[in-house]
Motif scaffolding. Structure first.
Motif, PDB file in Angstrom:
ATOM      1  N   HIS A  58       0.839  -1.189   0.000  1.00 33.30           N
ATOM      2  CA  HIS A  58       0.000   0.000   0.000  1.00 33.30           C
ATOM      3  C   HIS A  58       0.879   1.246   0.000  1.00 33.30           C
ATOM      4  N   PHE A  59       0.431   2.296  -0.749  1.00 30.95           N
ATOM      5  CA  PHE A  59       1.144   3.565  -0.793  1.00 30.95           C
ATOM      6  C   PHE A  59       0.623   4.505   0.291  1.00 30.95           C
ATOM      7  N   SER A  60       1.516   5.343   0.823  1.00 30.48           N
ATOM      8  CA  SER A  60       1.087   6.434   1.696  1.00 30.48           C
ATOM      9  C   SER A  60       0.295   7.439   0.873  1.00 30.48           C
ATOM     10  N   SER A  61      -0.460   8.298   1.544  1.00 34.59           N
ATOM     11  CA  SER A  61      -1.347   9.229   0.840  1.00 34.59           C
ATOM     12  C   SER A  61      -0.587  10.205  -0.047  1.00 34.59           C
ATOM     13  N   ASN A  62       0.665  10.528   0.295  1.00 38.83           N
ATOM     14  CA  ASN A  62       1.461  11.424  -0.552  1.00 38.83           C
ATOM     15  C   ASN A  62       2.305  10.678  -1.576  1.00 38.83           C
ATOM     16  N   GLY A  63       2.219   9.360  -1.590  1.00 44.74           N
ATOM     17  CA  GLY A  63       2.920   8.552  -2.563  1.00 44.74           C
ATOM     18  C   GLY A  63       4.407   8.384  -2.325  1.00 44.74           C
ATOM     19  N   THR A 266      -6.917 -10.218  -7.540  1.00 43.45           N
ATOM     20  CA  THR A 266      -7.032  -8.902  -6.926  1.00 43.45           C
ATOM     21  C   THR A 266      -7.172  -7.849  -8.019  1.00 43.45           C
ATOM     22  N   CYS A 267      -7.540  -6.622  -7.646  1.00 46.54           N
ATOM     23  CA  CYS A 267      -7.732  -5.596  -8.661  1.00 46.54           C
ATOM     24  C   CYS A 267      -7.564  -4.211  -8.058  1.00 46.54           C
ATOM     25  N   VAL A 268      -7.360  -3.232  -8.933  1.00 51.05           N
ATOM     26  CA  VAL A 268      -7.280  -1.837  -8.525  1.00 51.05           C
ATOM     27  C   VAL A 268      -7.566  -0.972  -9.751  1.00 51.05           C
ATOM     28  N   PHE A 269      -8.193   0.183  -9.538  1.00 48.24           N
ATOM     29  CA  PHE A 269      -8.431   1.115 -10.634  1.00 48.24           C
ATOM     30  C   PHE A 269      -7.135   1.862 -10.944  1.00 48.24           C
ATOM     31  N   LEU A 277      -9.228  -0.976 -15.373  1.00 44.62           N
ATOM     32  CA  LEU A 277      -9.083  -1.780 -14.167  1.00 44.62           C
ATOM     33  C   LEU A 277      -7.895  -2.714 -14.354  1.00 44.62           C
ATOM     34  N   ILE A 278      -6.996  -2.732 -13.363  1.00 47.99           N
ATOM     35  CA  ILE A 278      -5.843  -3.625 -13.384  1.00 47.99           C
ATOM     36  C   ILE A 278      -6.174  -4.828 -12.503  1.00 47.99           C
ATOM     37  N   GLN A 303       5.173 -15.862  -9.939  1.00 51.64           N
ATOM     38  CA  GLN A 303       4.161 -16.551  -9.160  1.00 51.64           C
ATOM     39  C   GLN A 303       2.885 -15.695  -9.133  1.00 51.64           C
ATOM     40  N   LYS A 304       1.969 -16.020  -8.254  1.00 53.87           N
ATOM     41  CA  LYS A 304       0.696 -15.310  -8.160  1.00 53.87           C
ATOM     42  C   LYS A 304       0.893 -13.845  -7.786  1.00 53.87           C
ATOM     43  N   VAL A 305       0.140 -12.953  -8.447  1.00 58.14           N
ATOM     44  CA  VAL A 305       0.078 -11.553  -8.040  1.00 58.14           C
ATOM     45  C   VAL A 305      -0.899 -11.478  -6.877  1.00 58.14           C
ATOM     46  N   SER A 306      -0.377 -11.224  -5.686  1.00 57.52           N
ATOM     47  CA  SER A 306      -1.175 -11.314  -4.471  1.00 57.52           C
ATOM     48  C   SER A 306      -1.837 -10.005  -4.077  1.00 57.52           C
ATOM     49  N   ALA A 307      -1.264  -8.858  -4.506  1.00 51.74           N
ATOM     50  CA  ALA A 307      -1.824  -7.563  -4.114  1.00 51.74           C
ATOM     51  C   ALA A 307      -1.420  -6.489  -5.108  1.00 51.74           C
ATOM     52  N   LEU A 308      -2.249  -5.450  -5.183  1.00 51.29           N
ATOM     53  CA  LEU A 308      -1.996  -4.298  -6.044  1.00 51.29           C
ATOM     54  C   LEU A 308      -2.216  -3.031  -5.237  1.00 51.29           C
ATOM     55  N   ALA A 309      -1.489  -1.978  -5.592  1.00 52.34           N
ATOM     56  CA  ALA A 309      -1.680  -0.676  -4.963  1.00 52.34           C
ATOM     57  C   ALA A 309      -1.372   0.400  -5.980  1.00 52.34           C
ATOM     58  N   VAL A 310      -2.006   1.580  -5.825  1.00 50.85           N
ATOM     59  CA  VAL A 310      -1.756   2.693  -6.737  1.00 50.85           C
ATOM     60  C   VAL A 310      -1.559   3.970  -5.929  1.00 50.85           C
ATOM     61  N   SER A 311      -0.836   4.904  -6.529  1.00 49.82           N
ATOM     62  CA  SER A 311      -0.679   6.239  -5.966  1.00 49.82           C
ATOM     63  C   SER A 311      -1.067   7.255  -7.015  1.00 49.82           C
ATOM     64  N   SER A 312      -2.065   8.075  -6.713  1.00 49.89           N
ATOM     65  CA  SER A 312      -2.490   9.104  -7.658  1.00 49.89           C
ATOM     66  C   SER A 312      -1.494  10.262  -7.708  1.00 49.89           C
ATOM     67  N   ASP A 313      -0.674  10.423  -6.659  1.00 54.36           N
ATOM     68  CA  ASP A 313       0.281  11.535  -6.625  1.00 54.36           C
ATOM     69  C   ASP A 313       1.408  11.355  -7.627  1.00 54.36           C
ATOM     70  N   ASN A 314       1.921  10.146  -7.766  1.00 57.44           N
ATOM     71  CA  ASN A 314       3.018   9.918  -8.707  1.00 57.44           C
ATOM     72  C   ASN A 314       2.672   8.907  -9.796  1.00 57.44           C
ATOM     73  N   ALA A 315       1.391   8.525  -9.864  1.00 59.19           N
ATOM     74  CA  ALA A 315       0.875   7.627 -10.907  1.00 59.19           C
ATOM     75  C   ALA A 315       1.567   6.267 -10.917  1.00 59.19           C
ATOM     76  N   LEU A 316       2.059   5.833  -9.757  1.00 56.94           N
ATOM     77  CA  LEU A 316       2.722   4.537  -9.669  1.00 56.94           C
ATOM     78  C   LEU A 316       1.709   3.433  -9.378  1.00 56.94           C
ATOM     79  N   VAL A 317       1.996   2.256  -9.926  1.00 56.21           N
ATOM     80  CA  VAL A 317       1.259   1.034  -9.617  1.00 56.21           C
ATOM     81  C   VAL A 317       2.249   0.044  -9.024  1.00 56.21           C
ATOM     82  N   ALA A 318       1.885  -0.575  -7.902  1.00 58.47           N
ATOM     83  CA  ALA A 318       2.730  -1.597  -7.281  1.00 58.47           C
ATOM     84  C   ALA A 318       2.052  -2.948  -7.392  1.00 58.47           C
ATOM     85  N   THR A 319       2.838  -3.975  -7.703  1.00 58.07           N
ATOM     86  CA  THR A 319       2.347  -5.346  -7.744  1.00 58.07           C
ATOM     87  C   THR A 319       3.183  -6.192  -6.790  1.00 58.07           C
ATOM     88  N   ALA A 320       2.523  -6.875  -5.859  1.00 59.88           N
ATOM     89  CA  ALA A 320       3.195  -7.776  -4.926  1.00 59.88           C
ATOM     90  C   ALA A 320       2.914  -9.208  -5.344  1.00 59.88           C
TER      91      ALA A 320
END
Length: 330
Positions: A58-63, A266-269, A277-278, A303-320
């Motif tokens: 998960h990203f912090s609110s400021n990314g 899992t999914c995230v916008f 949708l990712i 292996q399996k993608v277990s979690a996703l997270a996004v940050s609107s501040d820096n437009a990053l997507v993280a995949t765990a």
């Protein structure tokens, strides 16, 4: 409940950024994809996040921070500017199931199979600020209310959901029949909770159910809200459904996607394209353009993608992933 399949797009002002050719809508692509008109989705960094399976991120609110956790029983805080480790949180005695930053301050909450929830100060993460006990099974998810800084929620493997008062260091309420949940963004009037193949929409103030979203035949693995809090996506192994949640206590299914051999997890916008949708699957990501109902598959992990997270501040997507790494995409 009245279920409606609507042909309208999520946002009529958003142009499709997927190709309009007549080829296979599920094209395999590489690690860097130019879809159309400047839209690009590229792997920019690999973080060696763990020595075992990574389950959450998960990203912090400021990314500026990314939290990751999993089977090594610790949470790692990464700088998204230097891509280095800021700190490691190591008080849980079992694997980490979920991690969430507060939207309003640099706090984060962690849940674990050790049946506890802990709250930390991200700026001074040497010791947890609070430890909440009372769950009778592994705590499977945790989330902060978006505006009430004192309110935290968690769910366990026995389908019990607990509200916590951080200030009072106490349980503020118990609700049955929820294994995982997410607060509605922005106002937080609603909460989406899942149990088996159903999604329940609860009123946060009264802790009473308002909607029961039906349509999945398999157990639901995860849910995610779009940033506006008007749309909710739910994911089971074989189906993704997107719902429009209205203030009039109605929930309409407006889109659905069936799998083509790869299980959804899992999914995230997408942080900058609201109709994308990712979806995390086994080894791959599905990029689903809901406006055009087209998907593209990206090879992402071993292996399996277990979690996703996004940050609107820096437009990053993280995949765990269970392959022990976290990847950043942009």
């Amino acid at each position: 409940m009245d279920m409606i399949l609507d042909d309208k797009t999520l946002d009529d002002n958003v142009e499709s950024f997927f190709s309009h050719d007549s080829g296979d809508p599920r094209d395999k692509v590489g690690l860097s994809t130019d879809v159309t008109k400047g839209f690009k989705f590229s792997e920019i960094r690999v973080l060696p996040a763990s020595t075992s399976k990574v389950e959450c991120c998960h990203f912090s609110s400021n990314g500026k921070l990314l939290a990751t956790g999993g089977h090594d029983k610790k949470v790692t805080l990464w700088s998204t500017e230097s891509f280095t480790v800021n700190s490691a949180l190591e008080e849980h005695s079992q694997w980490i199931t979920d991690v969430r930053f507060s939207p309003s301050m640099l706090r984060l909450a962690t849940s674990s199979a050790d049946r506890t929830v802990r709250v930390w100060d991200a700026d001074n993460a040497g010791h947890s600020l609070r430890t909440f006990t009372g769950h009778s099974a592994s705590v499977m998810s945790v989330d902060f209310h978006p505006t009430k800084e004192d309110l935290l929620c968690s769910c366990d493997g026995n389908n019990e959901m607990r509200y916590w008062s951080i200030k009072n260091d106490s349980c503020a309420g118990v609700v049955k029949n929820a294994m995982k949940m997410r607060f509605q963004p922005r106002h937080g009037r609603l909460l989406a909770a899942m149990a088996e193949n159903l999604v329940y929409i609860l009123d946060v103030e009264t802790q009473v159910g308002k909607l029961e979203l039906q349509g999945h035949k398999s157990p639901i693995n995860s849910v995610c809200w779009d940033p506006s809090g008007e749309f909710l996506a739910s994911v089971s192994d074989d189906l993704v459904r997107v719902w429009k949640i209205s203030s009039a206590s109605k929930g309409h299914c407006i889109r659905e996607l069936n799998h083509s051999g790869n299980r959804f997890n899992t999914c995230v916008f997408h942080p900058t394209h609201p109709s994308l949708l990712i979806i995390g699957c086994y080894q791959t990501l599905e990029l689903w353009d809901m406006a055009e109902n087209k998907t593209m598959t990206i090879q992402a992990h071993a292996q399996k993608v277990s979690a996703l997270a996004v940050s609107s501040d820096n437009a990053l997507v993280a995949t765990a992933s269970h392959d022990m790494v976290v990847k950043l995409w942009k």
